[in-house]
Write a protein that holds these residues in place. Structure first.
Motif, short mmCIF file in Angstrom:
data_model
loop_
_atom_site.label_atom_id
_atom_site.label_comp_id
_atom_site.label_asym_id
_atom_site.label_seq_id
_atom_site.Cartn_x
_atom_site.Cartn_y
_atom_site.Cartn_z
N UNK A 45 65.48 37.98 55.66
CA UNK A 45 65.30 36.54 55.85
C UNK A 45 66.45 35.77 55.21
N UNK A 46 66.86 36.19 54.02
CA UNK A 46 67.97 35.52 53.33
C UNK A 46 69.25 35.56 54.17
N UNK A 47 69.58 36.72 54.67
CA UNK A 47 70.82 36.88 55.45
C UNK A 47 70.72 36.20 56.81
N UNK A 48 69.56 36.26 57.44
CA UNK A 48 69.40 35.61 58.74
C UNK A 48 69.45 34.10 58.61
N UNK A 49 68.94 33.55 57.51
CA UNK A 49 68.99 32.10 57.29
C UNK A 49 70.42 31.64 57.09
N UNK A 50 71.18 32.36 56.29
CA UNK A 50 72.59 32.01 56.11
C UNK A 50 73.32 32.06 57.44
N UNK A 51 73.11 33.14 58.19
CA UNK A 51 73.79 33.29 59.47
C UNK A 51 73.42 32.16 60.42
N UNK A 52 72.12 31.86 60.53
CA UNK A 52 71.67 30.83 61.45
C UNK A 52 72.14 29.44 61.06
N UNK A 53 71.99 29.09 59.79
CA UNK A 53 72.39 27.75 59.33
C UNK A 53 73.89 27.54 59.47
N UNK A 54 74.67 28.53 59.10
CA UNK A 54 76.13 28.37 59.20
C UNK A 54 76.59 28.34 60.64
N UNK A 55 75.89 29.04 61.51
CA UNK A 55 76.22 28.95 62.94
C UNK A 55 75.99 27.53 63.44
N UNK A 56 74.84 26.96 63.08
CA UNK A 56 74.52 25.60 63.52
C UNK A 56 75.52 24.60 62.95
#
Length: 274
Positions: A45-56
């Motif tokens: 969840x930590x890594x997916x949140x970073x990936x998703x937020x930075x993509x946005x």
């Protein structure tokens, strides 16, 4: 001291802080629902949140100005790429149901940034809807992913917990909505644009009241209710003092710290005072 400021800025800008907040919110579910949350799931969840937020946040900038990116933005891109690789590794430790639910929630994140509607619009550009998308994804991550049996998604307890965190995140977003009044296009029709700052704050207090009522329904432990009450009052105060001219990190650090404080209160009440 400049290097400390640079590290702190990177901590905020690279979405590490918001990712810790999402993980903390998920971990609070372990104190309400009968779930065990593994270290691998927290890392996922930590890594997916970073990936998703930075993509946005940065995908559009990278597409338009790739060759002229500021140095710190390039560092964040490389950091995000490393997190994405780590995400793929941690995905191998997850059950198929977790991957499917994560993909479902990830679609909302993707469509939040990628234009797929007429006139090159995305979900963020739809009037008023962005706060509900964010709350839906946060609550879904915090409640659904830890479930060992996904047939429980539609149980009364799980649905009430989802609703509780949904309204909590809606309240959490309000200081950001007020802060962004100076920057958001009037076409977005955000809550402060539609009903004004004062009524938006009042709506936030209503969300927090619903949050507390649901905590009373869900919890059987006084210390859990006390922790939720402290968090509701804290967030209520933060909403009260929110303004268009708030300090740089008022929302992005202090408001987003609240889920982490909530988890610390729950952990402390269970482990230090019993």
């Amino acid at each position: 001291m400049q290097w400390l400021k640079a590290i702190f800025k990177f901590y905020i800008d690279s979405s590490i802080h918001v990712s810790l907040a999402v993980c903390a919110l998920m971990l609070t579910s372990a104190y309400v629902l009968p779930v065990q949350i593994s270290t691998e799931l927290v890392a996922f969840v930590f890594l997916s949140t970073i990936t998703g937020y930075n993509f946005v946040k940065f995908a559009g900038v990278a597409r338009l100005h790739h060759m002229s990116l500021a140095k710190n933005l390039r560092v964040i891109q490389l950091f995000s790429l490393a997190c994405f690789v780590g995400l793929l590794v941690m995905a191998t430790y997850q059950r198929l149901e977790v991957i499917l639910v994560s993909a479902f929630l990830g679609v909302f994140t993707l469509l939040y940034a990628v234009p797929f509607l007429p006139h090159r619009k995305n979900l963020r550009s739809l009037q008023t809807i962005k706060v509900f998308i964010i709350a839906f994804v946060w609550a879904g991550t915090a409640v659904w992913l830890p479930l060992e049996n996904f047939s429980f998604v539609f149980s009364v307890e799980v649905m009430l917990r989802f609703l509780q965190l949904f309204v909590f995140v809606l309240a959490l977003i309000i200081p950001f909505e007020i802060r962004d009044l100076s920057y958001d296009s009037m076409e977005l029709k955000t809550l402060p644009q539609l009903i004004g700052v004062t009524k938006t704050k009042g709506l936030g207090y209503v969300f927090l009241m619903v949050f507390l009522i649901l905590e009373i329904v869900l919890t059987t432990q006084t210390e859990n209710l006390l922790s939720a009450a402290i968090i509701a009052v804290t967030l209520g105060v933060m909403i009260f003092f929110s303004s268009k001219k708030q300090s740089t990190y008022y929302a992005s650090f202090w408001v987003e710290l609240i889920p982490i404080i909530w988890l610390a209160l729950l952990w402390g009440s269970q482990n230090l005072f019993l």
